[in-house]
Design an enzyme around this catalytic site. Structure first.
Site, mmCIF file in Angstrom:
data_model
loop_
_atom_site.group_PDB
_atom_site.id
_atom_site.type_symbol
_atom_site.label_atom_id
_atom_site.label_comp_id
_atom_site.label_asym_id
_atom_site.label_seq_id
_atom_site.Cartn_x
_atom_site.Cartn_y
_atom_site.Cartn_z
ATOM 1 N N GLU A 374 -25.780 110.763 30.102
ATOM 2 C CA GLU A 374 -26.676 110.862 31.390
ATOM 3 C C GLU A 374 -26.204 112.453 31.881
ATOM 4 O O GLU A 374 -25.180 112.575 32.216
ATOM 5 C CB GLU A 374 -26.400 109.844 32.685
ATOM 6 N N GLU A 465 -34.473 108.838 34.028
ATOM 7 C CA GLU A 465 -33.964 107.611 35.126
ATOM 8 C C GLU A 465 -34.951 107.777 36.356
ATOM 9 O O GLU A 465 -34.785 108.955 36.807
ATOM 10 C CB GLU A 465 -32.557 107.672 35.085
ATOM 11 N N GLU A 552 -23.614 100.333 35.500
ATOM 12 C CA GLU A 552 -23.333 101.479 36.172
ATOM 13 C C GLU A 552 -21.888 101.248 36.706
ATOM 14 O O GLU A 552 -21.522 100.206 37.132
ATOM 15 C CB GLU A 552 -24.361 102.126 37.132
HETATM 16 P P1 C2E Z 1 -26.841 108.154 39.594
HETATM 17 O O1 C2E Z 1 -27.835 108.718 38.888
HETATM 18 O O2 C2E Z 1 -26.836 106.597 39.748
HETATM 19 O O3 C2E Z 1 -25.645 108.736 38.744
HETATM 20 C C1 C2E Z 1 -24.619 108.108 38.628
HETATM 21 C C2 C2E Z 1 -23.573 108.292 39.639
HETATM 22 O O4 C2E Z 1 -22.474 107.438 39.777
HETATM 23 C C3 C2E Z 1 -22.922 109.654 39.404
HETATM 24 O O5 C2E Z 1 -22.585 110.110 40.464
HETATM 25 C C4 C2E Z 1 -21.665 109.305 38.804
HETATM 26 O O6 C2E Z 1 -20.694 110.388 38.836
HETATM 27 C C5 C2E Z 1 -21.396 107.962 39.502
HETATM 28 N N1 C2E Z 1 -20.356 107.316 38.697
HETATM 29 C C6 C2E Z 1 -20.422 107.175 37.523
HETATM 30 N N2 C2E Z 1 -19.641 106.375 37.063
HETATM 31 C C7 C2E Z 1 -18.790 105.966 37.963
HETATM 32 C C8 C2E Z 1 -17.671 105.092 38.153
HETATM 33 O O7 C2E Z 1 -17.092 104.387 37.287
HETATM 34 N N3 C2E Z 1 -17.526 104.888 39.544
HETATM 35 C C9 C2E Z 1 -17.848 105.616 40.628
HETATM 36 N N4 C2E Z 1 -17.434 105.325 41.903
HETATM 37 N N5 C2E Z 1 -19.018 106.393 40.290
HETATM 38 C C10 C2E Z 1 -19.180 106.472 39.234
HETATM 39 P P2 C2E Z 1 -23.098 111.706 40.765
HETATM 40 O O8 C2E Z 1 -22.797 112.399 39.701
HETATM 41 O O9 C2E Z 1 -22.256 112.271 42.130
HETATM 42 O O10 C2E Z 1 -24.697 111.618 41.047
HETATM 43 C C11 C2E Z 1 -25.063 110.878 42.158
HETATM 44 C C12 C2E Z 1 -26.550 110.788 42.283
HETATM 45 O O11 C2E Z 1 -27.204 111.997 42.491
HETATM 46 C C13 C2E Z 1 -27.067 110.277 41.050
HETATM 47 O O12 C2E Z 1 -26.988 108.722 41.278
HETATM 48 C C14 C2E Z 1 -28.527 110.716 41.036
HETATM 49 O O13 C2E Z 1 -28.882 109.751 41.940
HETATM 50 C C15 C2E Z 1 -28.277 111.923 41.733
HETATM 51 N N6 C2E Z 1 -28.508 113.102 40.699
HETATM 52 C C16 C2E Z 1 -27.630 113.457 39.932
HETATM 53 N N7 C2E Z 1 -28.024 114.543 39.304
HETATM 54 C C17 C2E Z 1 -29.473 114.647 39.555
HETATM 55 C C18 C2E Z 1 -30.404 115.403 38.911
HETATM 56 O O14 C2E Z 1 -30.496 116.144 38.200
HETATM 57 N N8 C2E Z 1 -31.876 115.190 39.547
HETATM 58 C C19 C2E Z 1 -31.872 114.196 40.361
HETATM 59 N N9 C2E Z 1 -33.029 114.139 40.897
HETATM 60 N N10 C2E Z 1 -31.037 113.573 40.763
HETATM 61 C C20 C2E Z 1 -29.594 113.638 40.447
HETATM 62 MG MG MG Z 2 -27.483 105.323 39.147
HETATM 63 MG MG MG Z 3 -28.927 108.041 37.226
#
Ligand code: C2E
Ligand code: MG
Ligand code: MG
Length: 617
Positions: A374, A465, A552
């Protein structure tokens, strides 16, 4: 001079409309104006009369807009010659000697004024035909007008009437909104200044789907709907309340003296119910829900500008949370302003390539092999360093920059995919997150098409996604777009499943391939059997619909074990890997069985010894 017996003047048959038309002219008690004075001057010169006037007949008085030879600014209506003139809206009234006519008092301008013996007045007509006033000449001696003078007086009166009509049209054009006839912002502002009450409520009303209706059915249908919405808003007004239109689907309402609690208890529901009724526009039946942003005077602002800013802040929250109405709340507003304040920095960041992609593997629960990654956006801020998307993605969405940022994520994903391939690695499918706004943008599908071309049309390179929020405004349109995406061969996943609508029912109708169960559920499966049950149901249902299930936020072996038992397909989480930069991810990727492009690692890509190893499971 003795006051003669005076008979009350007749009341025109259209008196109510006449008074309304007069009020509509907004001329009573205004300052003298040169145009009117000049016409009176001309009338007195042509008619060789020492006295002349333009007067308007109000309910109880005759008011002088322009006067020559008259000291007073108004007289009682019952004493006015002109009150008789307006009884016949078409004709000149000529009184050659008032002293012999029992209808008139001749000292109408007071005891110190020489009695008026001669009067000739022509009615001033509005376009609707109401005689609202007169152009008249008077003399202190009995006499008559010549035919030429009569004709001239009629023409001058006609000129005054035309002038009045033009003035009104100009006022209507500058004060009201052409489409709905409602006051425009400037007129609303002056109405507000006139009737600002001590405690009151200001509401911004936004029609939610005007944009979609315009693109689906054309702007004429949308205009017709806006017009009907304006009528409905008008029908909701009580007492002194008023409404104006600010722009396309945005209205402003003011309820002087309304208790905010009453708004909360009744008005909000009435407004919502009235506006949510379907609109019938030609052969179409359109539904257009609304969001309301509410501000209270004087708590949220004493001046109109402050109140509107507060109501707008509340409206943005209502839109974001998709709630029918939201009252202004300072704490929430601070967060929103923070998002808006980030805008220039975000723009700079996008221009100067301060954003990068991190990648987190998705692993096959059964084999532990990486089956995809991802892409997760990161901001390498020049002063603050790595900034979490939780902090800036909502700001990108709010400021409309998400489409550009999302486009850049895809570009970087493509270039990283090629780098992995060039390094002889089995480049995995890259899933990009797509925001609701981005998905609905005009160029979304064509953008994906170009992205696909950029990976040589390899459909195994990309997936998207989307969260459940895409369903909020227009599920049908979302379904259309997602179907187009899938027809390109690009799989679609529902992200953070369970946090939004929590409805399994719509899964049946959505064109999707994968369900990502939110980490909030996964976290609890080892401690709470209810959550284990929910996740099991999701997996069973998804499988029956031939969807893949991804868990997730998997952090422990115990969670992974339970998920394997439930036959969950894939997992993603810190247990396997945190999101990492592209070259770090490369170390986790297996080598391609047969190098497809080139076995030479791309510049800057360092392959570690673990290149052939799958991540642990
Ligand atoms: P998401 O798409 O649900 O991404 C998963 C989030 O959960 C990611 O946070 C990831 O770092 C975190 N995560 C993964 N495994 C674990 C785990 O084992 N434990 C915990 N506590 N967290 C975990 P991240 O990278 O901070 O991203 C947060 C959200 O920001 C994403 O949720 C997504 O909704 C948004 N996001 C990130 N990149 C993009 C992007 O390029 N475009 C858009 N529109 N939204 C984005
Ligand atoms: Mg997610
Ligand atoms: Mg996602």
């Amino acid at each position: 001079m003795e006051i003669m017996a005076q008979i009350a003047p007749p009341v025109p048959p259209d008196e109510a409309e006449r008074l309304a038309d007069l009020e509509d002219l907004a001329i009573l008690d205004t300052e003298p104006e040169k145009e009117f004075d000049r016409l009176v001057q001309l009338a007195t010169t042509i008619c060789q009369a020492p006295i002349g006037a333009i007067t308007f007949i109000d309910s109880h008085r005759q008011w002088f807009k322009s006067r020559i030879g008259v000291e007073v600014a108004a007289t009682p209506r019952d004493l006015a010659f002109c009150a008789y003139t307006i009884a016949d809206s078409e004709r000149l009234l000529e009184v050659q000697d008032a002293e012999t006519d029992p209808r008139f008092v001749t000292n109408l301008f007071g005891p110190d004024f020489p009695p008026v013996r001669f009067y000739a007045g022509y009615p001033l007509q509005t376009r609707e035909g109401s005689a609202v006033g007169t152009l008249s000449v008077m003399d202190v001696v009995p006499r008559a007008l010549t035919a030429t003078q009569r004709e001239a007086l009629a023409k001058l009166a006609h000129t005054v009437s035309t002038h009045l009509t033009m003035r009104r049209e100009l006022r209507v054009a500058t004060q009201s909104d052409r489409l709905t006839g409602l006051p425009n912002w400037f007129h609303f502002e002056s109405q507000f200044d006139r009737c600002k009450a001590s405690r009151s409520v200001l509401v911004l009303v936004r029609l939610k789907t005007v944009g979609q209706i315009t693109s689906a059915h054309g702007f004429r249908s949308a205009d017709a709907m806006i017009k009907q919405a304006a009528q409905r808003l008008r029908s909701c007004l009580k007492d002194d309340a008023f409404v104006g239109r600010i722009k396309r689907g945005l209205f402003v309402m003011y309820f002087p003296g309304l208790d905010p609690e009453d708004f909360r208890k009744t008005t909000a529901a009435t407004l919502n119910a009235t506006l949510c009724e379907p609109y019938n526009i030609e052969a179409l039946t359109l539904v257009c829900p609304v969001h309301l942003g509410v501000a209270v005077h004087p708590d949220d602002g004493a001046k109109l500008d402050d109140l509107v800013t507060a109501a707008d802040g509340a409206l943005q929250v209502a839109i974001e949370r998709d709630e029918p109405y939201v009252f202004f709340d300072k704490a929430v507003d601070n967060q929103l302003s923070r998002h808006y304040r980030l805008e220039p920095q975000l723009r700079r960041g996008l221009r100067q390539n301060e954003f990068v992609n991190y990648y987190q593997p998705k692993v096959d629960l059964a084999t532990g092999a990486i089956v995809g990654v991802e892409a997760l956006i990161r901001w390498i801020h020049p002063e603050r360093g790595l900034v979490s998307p939780m902090e800036f993605v909502p700001a990108l969405e709010l400021t409309g920059l998400i489409a550009e940022a999302g486009g850049q994520v895809i570009q970087r994903a493509i270039s990283d995919w090629w780098k992995w391939r060039a390094a002889g690695l089995d480049a995995p499918r890259i899933a990009v997150n797509v925001a609701a706004e981005q998905l609905r943008g005009n160029n979304f599908v064509s953008g994906l098409q170009s992205a696909l071309a950029a990976v040589d049309g390899n459909p195994a390179a990309l997936s998207i996604e989307v969260t459940e929020s895409i369903l909020i405004t227009n599920m049908e349109r979302a379904i259309e777009i997602l179907s187009e995406v899938r027809s390109l061969g690009i799989p679609v996943a529902i992200d953070d499943f369970g946090t939004g609508y929590s409805s399994l029912a719509y899964l049946v109708t959505l064109p999707i391939d994968e369900l990502k169960v939110d980490q909030a559920f996964i976290r609890k499966i080892t401690t709470d059997p209810a959550y284990l049950g929910i996740v099991e149901t999701c997996i069973t249902l998804a499988h029956s619909l031939k969807l893949k299930v991804v868990a997730e936020g998997v952090e422990t072996q115990e969670q992974a074990r339970l998920l394997r038992e439930l036959e969950c397909d894939q997992a993603q989480g810190y247990l396997y890997s945190k999101p990492v930069p592209a070259d770090e991810l490369a170390r986790m990727l297996p080598l391609l069985a047969r190098p497809a492009v080139s076995a030479v690692p791309a510049a800057g890509l360092v392959l570690g010894p673990a290149a052939t190893r799958p991540v642990k499971s």
